[in-house]
Design a protein around this motif. Structure first.
Motif, PDB file in Angstrom:
ATOM      1  N   LYS A 222     -10.833  -4.935   0.829  1.00  0.00           N
ATOM      2  CA  LYS A 222     -11.354  -5.581   2.038  1.00  0.00           C
ATOM      3  C   LYS A 222     -11.248  -4.569   3.176  1.00  0.00           C
ATOM      4  CE  LYS A 222      -9.918 -10.107   0.432  1.00  0.00           C
ATOM      5  NZ  LYS A 222      -9.009 -11.240   0.580  1.00  0.00           N
ATOM      6  N   ILE A 223     -12.384  -4.203   3.664  1.00  0.00           N
ATOM      7  CA  ILE A 223     -12.452  -3.177   4.710  1.00  0.00           C
ATOM      8  C   ILE A 223     -13.092  -3.801   5.950  1.00  0.00           C
ATOM      9  CG2 ILE A 223     -13.305  -0.862   5.290  1.00  0.00           C
ATOM     10  CD1 ILE A 223     -11.641  -0.806   2.744  1.00  0.00           C
ATOM     11  N   ALA A 224     -12.459  -3.644   7.079  1.00  0.00           N
ATOM     12  CA  ALA A 224     -13.042  -4.138   8.332  1.00  0.00           C
ATOM     13  C   ALA A 224     -13.370  -2.961   9.230  1.00  0.00           C
ATOM     14  CB  ALA A 224     -12.068  -5.078   9.042  1.00  0.00           C
ATOM     15  N   TYR A 225     -14.455  -3.081   9.955  1.00  0.00           N
ATOM     16  CA  TYR A 225     -14.720  -2.051  10.962  1.00  0.00           C
ATOM     17  C   TYR A 225     -15.443  -2.623  12.164  1.00  0.00           C
ATOM     18  CZ  TYR A 225     -19.449  -1.144   8.854  1.00  0.00           C
ATOM     19  OH  TYR A 225     -20.737  -1.227   8.368  1.00  0.00           O
ATOM     20  N   PHE A 226     -15.193  -1.992  13.292  1.00  0.00           N
ATOM     21  CA  PHE A 226     -15.721  -2.436  14.588  1.00  0.00           C
ATOM     22  C   PHE A 226     -15.411  -1.342  15.600  1.00  0.00           C
ATOM     23  CE2 PHE A 226     -11.753  -4.448  13.323  1.00  0.00           C
ATOM     24  CZ  PHE A 226     -10.859  -4.032  14.294  1.00  0.00           C
ATOM     25  N   HIS A 227     -15.748  -1.586  16.851  1.00  0.00           N
ATOM     26  CA  HIS A 227     -15.696  -0.480  17.814  1.00  0.00           C
ATOM     27  C   HIS A 227     -14.307  -0.213  18.406  1.00  0.00           C
ATOM     28  CE1 HIS A 227     -17.301   2.473  20.510  1.00  0.00           C
ATOM     29  NE2 HIS A 227     -16.924   1.820  21.596  1.00  0.00           N
ATOM     30  N   HIS A 228     -13.609  -1.245  18.826  1.00  0.00           N
ATOM     31  CA  HIS A 228     -12.377  -1.037  19.607  1.00  0.00           C
ATOM     32  C   HIS A 228     -11.145  -0.955  18.716  1.00  0.00           C
ATOM     33  CE1 HIS A 228     -15.304  -2.772  22.428  1.00  0.00           C
ATOM     34  NE2 HIS A 228     -14.665  -2.082  23.355  1.00  0.00           N
ATOM     35  N   PRO A 229     -10.348   0.094  18.846  1.00  0.00           N
ATOM     36  CA  PRO A 229      -9.189   0.251  17.949  1.00  0.00           C
ATOM     37  C   PRO A 229      -8.032  -0.686  18.321  1.00  0.00           C
ATOM     38  CG  PRO A 229      -9.268   2.068  19.514  1.00  0.00           C
ATOM     39  CD  PRO A 229     -10.477   1.214  19.790  1.00  0.00           C
ATOM     40  N   LEU A 230      -7.503  -1.354  17.324  1.00  0.00           N
ATOM     41  CA  LEU A 230      -6.357  -2.242  17.571  1.00  0.00           C
ATOM     42  C   LEU A 230      -5.107  -1.423  17.865  1.00  0.00           C
ATOM     43  CD1 LEU A 230      -6.800  -5.051  14.893  1.00  0.00           C
ATOM     44  CD2 LEU A 230      -7.936  -4.744  17.093  1.00  0.00           C
ATOM     45  N   TYR A 231      -5.061  -0.229  17.290  1.00  0.00           N
ATOM     46  CA  TYR A 231      -3.957   0.697  17.560  1.00  0.00           C
ATOM     47  C   TYR A 231      -4.559   2.049  17.909  1.00  0.00           C
ATOM     48  CZ  TYR A 231      -1.023  -2.753  15.186  1.00  0.00           C
ATOM     49  OH  TYR A 231      -0.367  -3.906  14.832  1.00  0.00           O
ATOM     50  N   SER A 232      -4.067   2.632  18.957  1.00  0.00           N
ATOM     51  CA  SER A 232      -4.569   3.953  19.326  1.00  0.00           C
ATOM     52  C   SER A 232      -3.557   4.665  20.212  1.00  0.00           C
ATOM     53  CB  SER A 232      -5.892   3.812  20.089  1.00  0.00           C
ATOM     54  OG  SER A 232      -6.252   5.046  20.675  1.00  0.00           O
TER      55      SER A 232
ATOM     56  N   LEU B 218       0.834  -1.199   0.000  1.00  0.00           N
ATOM     57  CA  LEU B 218       0.000   0.000   0.000  1.00  0.00           C
ATOM     58  C   LEU B 218       0.862   1.239   0.000  1.00  0.00           C
ATOM     59  CD1 LEU B 218      -2.754  -0.847   2.604  1.00  0.00           C
ATOM     60  CD2 LEU B 218      -3.084  -0.433   0.192  1.00  0.00           C
ATOM     61  N   THR B 219       0.433   2.194  -0.770  1.00  0.00           N
ATOM     62  CA  THR B 219       1.170   3.439  -0.808  1.00  0.00           C
ATOM     63  C   THR B 219       0.281   4.548  -0.295  1.00  0.00           C
ATOM     64  OG1 THR B 219       2.351   2.658  -2.725  1.00  0.00           O
ATOM     65  CG2 THR B 219       2.399   5.025  -2.326  1.00  0.00           C
ATOM     66  N   CYS B 220       0.798   5.340   0.585  1.00  0.00           N
ATOM     67  CA  CYS B 220      -0.012   6.431   1.115  1.00  0.00           C
ATOM     68  C   CYS B 220       0.576   7.763   0.694  1.00  0.00           C
ATOM     69  CB  CYS B 220      -0.075   6.369   2.636  1.00  0.00           C
ATOM     70  SG  CYS B 220      -0.975   7.751   3.343  1.00  0.00           S
ATOM     71  N   VAL B 221      -0.206   8.558   0.014  1.00  0.00           N
ATOM     72  CA  VAL B 221       0.205   9.915  -0.298  1.00  0.00           C
ATOM     73  C   VAL B 221      -0.629  10.824   0.579  1.00  0.00           C
ATOM     74  CG1 VAL B 221       0.397  11.650  -2.089  1.00  0.00           C
ATOM     75  CG2 VAL B 221       0.600   9.238  -2.679  1.00  0.00           C
ATOM     76  N   THR B 222      -0.024  11.439   1.537  1.00  0.00           N
ATOM     77  CA  THR B 222      -0.802  12.321   2.395  1.00  0.00           C
ATOM     78  C   THR B 222      -0.662  13.750   1.910  1.00  0.00           C
ATOM     79  OG1 THR B 222       1.044  12.557   3.893  1.00  0.00           O
ATOM     80  CG2 THR B 222      -0.583  10.891   4.434  1.00  0.00           C
TER      81      THR B 222
ATOM     82  N   GLY C 146      -5.306 -10.216   3.664  1.00  0.00           N
ATOM     83  CA  GLY C 146      -5.160  -8.967   2.926  1.00  0.00           C
ATOM     84  C   GLY C 146      -6.217  -7.913   3.164  1.00  0.00           C
ATOM     85  N   VAL C 147      -6.591  -7.711   4.419  1.00  0.00           N
ATOM     86  CA  VAL C 147      -7.473  -6.570   4.715  1.00  0.00           C
ATOM     87  C   VAL C 147      -6.681  -5.284   4.473  1.00  0.00           C
ATOM     88  CG1 VAL C 147      -8.656  -5.334   6.590  1.00  0.00           C
ATOM     89  CG2 VAL C 147      -8.955  -7.802   6.331  1.00  0.00           C
ATOM     90  N   ASP C 148      -7.321  -4.339   3.818  1.00  0.00           N
ATOM     91  CA  ASP C 148      -6.606  -3.128   3.427  1.00  0.00           C
ATOM     92  C   ASP C 148      -6.716  -2.010   4.447  1.00  0.00           C
ATOM     93  OD1 ASP C 148      -5.900  -4.049   0.676  1.00  0.00           O
ATOM     94  OD2 ASP C 148      -8.077  -4.185   0.535  1.00  0.00           O
TER      95      ASP C 148
ATOM     96  N   GLY D 260       1.253  -3.387   6.968  1.00  0.00           N
ATOM     97  CA  GLY D 260       0.654  -3.184   5.653  1.00  0.00           C
ATOM     98  C   GLY D 260      -0.814  -2.814   5.686  1.00  0.00           C
ATOM     99  N   ILE D 261      -1.343  -2.531   6.854  1.00  0.00           N
ATOM    100  CA  ILE D 261      -2.773  -2.206   6.980  1.00  0.00           C
ATOM    101  C   ILE D 261      -2.911  -0.769   7.484  1.00  0.00           C
ATOM    102  CG2 ILE D 261      -4.945  -2.814   8.135  1.00  0.00           C
ATOM    103  CD1 ILE D 261      -3.784  -5.660   8.471  1.00  0.00           C
ATOM    104  N   TYR D 262      -3.882  -0.066   6.925  1.00  0.00           N
ATOM    105  CA  TYR D 262      -4.154   1.295   7.391  1.00  0.00           C
ATOM    106  C   TYR D 262      -5.252   1.275   8.441  1.00  0.00           C
ATOM    107  CZ  TYR D 262      -1.028   3.383   4.115  1.00  0.00           C
ATOM    108  OH  TYR D 262       0.116   3.747   3.470  1.00  0.00           O
ATOM    109  N   TYR D 263      -4.993   1.917   9.546  1.00  0.00           N
ATOM    110  CA  TYR D 263      -5.939   1.957  10.665  1.00  0.00           C
ATOM    111  C   TYR D 263      -6.403   3.392  10.919  1.00  0.00           C
ATOM    112  CZ  TYR D 263      -4.623  -2.842  11.929  1.00  0.00           C
ATOM    113  OH  TYR D 263      -4.404  -4.193  11.929  1.00  0.00           O
ATOM    114  N   PHE D 264      -7.686   3.539  11.019  1.00  0.00           N
ATOM    115  CA  PHE D 264      -8.275   4.842  11.362  1.00  0.00           C
ATOM    116  C   PHE D 264      -9.123   4.687  12.628  1.00  0.00           C
ATOM    117  CE2 PHE D 264      -7.503   5.182   6.859  1.00  0.00           C
ATOM    118  CZ  PHE D 264      -7.281   6.518   6.594  1.00  0.00           C
ATOM    119  N   THR D 265      -9.081   5.682  13.467  1.00  0.00           N
ATOM    120  CA  THR D 265     -10.031   5.758  14.577  1.00  0.00           C
ATOM    121  C   THR D 265     -10.906   6.983  14.348  1.00  0.00           C
ATOM    122  OG1 THR D 265      -8.477   4.768  16.133  1.00  0.00           O
ATOM    123  CG2 THR D 265     -10.288   6.008  17.081  1.00  0.00           C
TER     124      THR D 265
END
Lengths: 319, 192
Positions: free
Chosen positions: A189-199, A17-21, A222-224, A242-247
């Motif tokens: 592949k997008i996953a979502y749920f309540h508790h952040p794995l990273y925060s 994954l490449t991230c251009v911010t 390969g969840v993205d 290799g996974i992007y995490y958002f809270t």
């Protein structure tokens, strides 16, 4: 149209994954959004919302920790409705804590139906996940589109969404998750749920225990991108394995100054309420996070590389 | 001196590993296996009673009307509580299973960081009292059960779940929002 605002574009290649911010012109910190400089009293810009970039993309809004029925929830909902005129998102994902406090019938009206009435009237579906403040019987509430299940999956265009119940990650759920992930041939592949794995939140921090159970599956199949709430602010985590995490848990509740910026934080916003918009295209995900006043606070592009798309990288310490 | 300590630690690890290996060979059976079988039997008994008590209630289907959801939850809870009027703490867990639960919950407590321990009691009102056949208070959060801990517990039917709230370990009927069994003081009481 967005390019004149871009002062800095940081290119990060993590795994496949490449991230251009892209940060606003008056931002001064490389790699960080303007987050820390936003205040609740700043005047809103004429329009901080970027339109979609692709014609056939999957567009959605992300909100978390919403069910308060307070003014802030209504204000975010109003901004979402405004944003939809520029960025016509098709659906909304909810990251849990959908109804705080009592869950009487009138609470569903005051804490969900009324605040989002304009979007519901426009037939925008909401897909909810359960938070620790949610009675699991919410899964029978049709407007949350959970089909009576604590965890479920659905597709939109080239993307599959995996909605988990992170309050209770039992063996049947893990087995189900692995089965569903292994079957998925979807582009995204997008996953979502309540508790952040990273925060980086001072209040809760990373859910290390939960992470040890689900992240190996995310990596293996390969969840993205992963979205979570629980922490009452917005945070974009530096890519992990290799996974992007958002809270995004700041759509109606706020813990001001709660982000303990460190090794995990790519961008954060903990001074006002916010919501996020995302667009899944053929090869990239655009995201933009806006404040209660409609100000852009973070945005960027996550480019999806061809398979094999993952490379293991070291994980910063969790807390 | 340092070398000696390292050697001593290494030797200690070797002995521990050998003991563990020997122990595993001598005692391959989970000492709580029978308790788990008995516990599952009691859970099955509960499910039979539940099915019977709620046979006349319509299944809950997706609805736009939250009043129907809460009415069903209430009716389910009342029917189950009425059928278990004499139920008391420990009826489903049982004394031996309770010992096992206390053991693994004590291990879980020890493994938690100070922040984790504090988070367990977040937003939980002081002096909370939970009893069998009580409706779980909807105004307080359902504290997340750690995934690793869940893996050590016997699996339950989808209608039931374990919960940790304050110092209580609960068996909760998910759709009736009812406390089915309660094990108190599994964690230190509030002085945190």
């Amino acid at each position: 149209m967005r390019m004149p605002h871009v002062l800095l574009a940081a290119l990060l290649s993590i795994g496949g994954l490449t991230c251009v911010t892209a940060t606003p012109a008056d931002s001064v910190e490389p790699g960080l959004s303007q987050a820390s400089r936003q205040t609740a009293t700043s005047p809103p810009p004429s329009s901080g919302v970027m339109p979609p970039r692709e014609d056939d993309s999957v567009r959605f809004a992300i909100i978390g920790d919403t069910g308060t029925g307070t003014r802030s929830q209504y204000e975010i909902a109003a901004q979402m409705t405004k944003a939809r005129a520029v960025f016509p998102f098709e659906f909304v994902i909810m990251l849990g804590d959908n109804i705080y406090g009592s869950e009487r019938p009138q609470d569903f009206v005051a804490k969900f139906e009324k605040p989002y009435q304009a979007l519901l009237d426009a037939k925008v579906p909401f897909y909810a996940s359960l938070g620790n403040h949610d009675d699991p019987t919410q899964r029978f509430y049709r407007l949350f589109n959970m089909n009576g299940e604590r965890y479920y999956t659905y597709t939109k265009g080239n993307a599959r969404f995996f909605v988990l119940d992170s309050n209770y990650m039992d063996q049947p759920q893990l087995k189900w998750l692995e089965e569903q992930l292994s079957r998925s041939t979807d582009r995204w592949k997008i996953a979502y749920f309540h508790h952040p794995l990273y925060s980086s939140g001072d209040r809760h921090g990373s859910e290390v225990d939960l992470r040890s159970q689900v992240e190996p599956l995310f990596i293996k199949y390969g969840v993205d991108v992963v979205f979570a709430g629980h922490e009452h602010f917005y945070e974009r985590i530096k890519p992990q394995n290799g996974i992007y995490y958002f809270t995004q848990g700041g759509s109606a509740k706020l813990r001001k100054g709660n982000i303990n910026r460190g090794a995990l934080t790519a961008a954060g916003f903990d001074t006002d309420f916010s919501f996020t918009l995302a667009e899944l295209g053929k090869d990239a995900m655009q995201f933009q996070t806006l404040s209660r006043l409609g100000k852009p606070i973070d945005s960027g592009t996550l480019a999806l590389a061809e398979e094999p798309k993952r490379a293991t990288e070291s994980t910063p310490s969790a807390r | 001196m340092r070398m000696l300590l390292v050697l001593a630690f290494t030797a200690s690890l070797t002995v521990t590993a050998m003991s563990a290996g020997t122990g595993a060979q001598e005692s391959p059976v989970n000492p709580f296996a029978q308790e788990m079988v008995d516990f599952r039997a009691r859970v099955n008994d509960y499910m039979k009673l539940r099915d019977k008590a709620t046979a006349n209630l319509p299944d809950l289907e997706e609805t736009k009307d939250p009043a129907k959801i809460s009415a069903r939850e209430k009716a389910l809870g009342q029917a189950i509580a009425a059928a278990r009027q004499t139920a008391k703490s420990g009826d489903v867990f049982g004394p031996e299973m309770s010992k096992y639960l206390r053991t693994i919950l004590a291990e879980d407590w020890k493994s938690r960081s100070a922040a984790d321990r504090k988070a367990l009691f977040e937003e939980i009102p002081p002096n909370l009292k939970l009893t069998v056949n009580q409706v779980y208070p909807t105004t307080i959060p359902l504290v997340t059960l750690p995934a690793k801990l869940l893996m050590k517990l016997p699996m339950l039917p989808e209608a039931l779940e374990y919960r940790l709230v304050d110092h209580y370990f609960l068996l909760r009927d998910r759709d009736a929002n009812l406390v089915i069994d309660v094990l108190p003081k599994v964690y230190p009481t509030r002085n945190r």
